[in-house]
Design an enzyme around this catalytic site. Sequence first.
Site, mmCIF file in Angstrom:
data_model
loop_
_atom_site.group_PDB
_atom_site.id
_atom_site.type_symbol
_atom_site.label_atom_id
_atom_site.label_comp_id
_atom_site.label_asym_id
_atom_site.label_seq_id
_atom_site.Cartn_x
_atom_site.Cartn_y
_atom_site.Cartn_z
ATOM 1 C CB SER A 134 58.015 16.231 27.655
ATOM 2 O OG SER A 134 59.478 16.206 28.220
ATOM 3 C CE1 TYR B 266 58.247 16.031 22.737
ATOM 4 C CE2 TYR B 266 59.818 16.718 24.440
ATOM 5 C CZ TYR B 266 58.739 15.706 23.992
ATOM 6 O OH TYR B 266 58.591 14.818 25.030
#
Length: 262
Positions: free
Chosen positions: A145, A158
């Site tokens: 990501s 995350y």
Amino acid sequence: MKLEGKVAAITGGTAGLGRGIAEAFLAEGAKVALFARNPEKGARVIEEIRAHRSGPDRALFVAGDVMKQGDVEGFIDKTIDEFGTIDILVNNAGGAGDLQPMVNLSDEAFDEAMKWNVYSTFWATRRALPEMLEKKYGRVINMSSMEGKHGKPVFTAYTAAKHAVNGLTKSLAREVGEAGITVNAICPGLVVTDIIKNNGPETAKAMGMEFDDMITMFAQEAAIKRPNTVDEIAAVALLMASEEGAGITGAMFSVDGGTAQF
């Protein structure tokens, strides 16, 4: 037919980026094994694939939980048992989980983020590597990501997990490069998939805003001023999986419309 004769295993393969990558690989001749939690949805996706692609033996679905080691390793074993080998592994499953300021983040939520994003990647890759090492060929593609390159408030767990995925990618690429195995990561920006639509309102709430405002804000952070598309991510995965990508390894490809420019 860039992937003719190749076998790809894709975690989180029945929706969003995983489904898009599966379709791109199928279009180029690969056989695909898909792993996800919902058996009903999995069966439906396989039927849809078989209705649009020639040869019913080119798609396989395995149900399981990506946060359970036995399920993940069983998926790799099933892929090899069914198709005879594994050439391409796409560690696509993952997610943000519980979004909280760090002062409120529980051990359980942090552990979940690690299992969902890091351990699942580790388990699947470790299980697939012996097959790839034996034949001196393989492609490992990890879905990271843009949070794997920089930080964002309330995305602490995350972000830590995706940085770990990038670190795993870099180190493994150095380990197995001489064996003909490439290991790369894709770092998408905003892609408005079903999971974003379903979970996005809670994410927006954690950030103190409405869902539509959050999407607009993220889009405006990109140079292209819009979300990326599933097809744009799948195109990069196809490059990494094909012979054209044989010289690319240990790379963190940003496909984020110019959001994280490094």
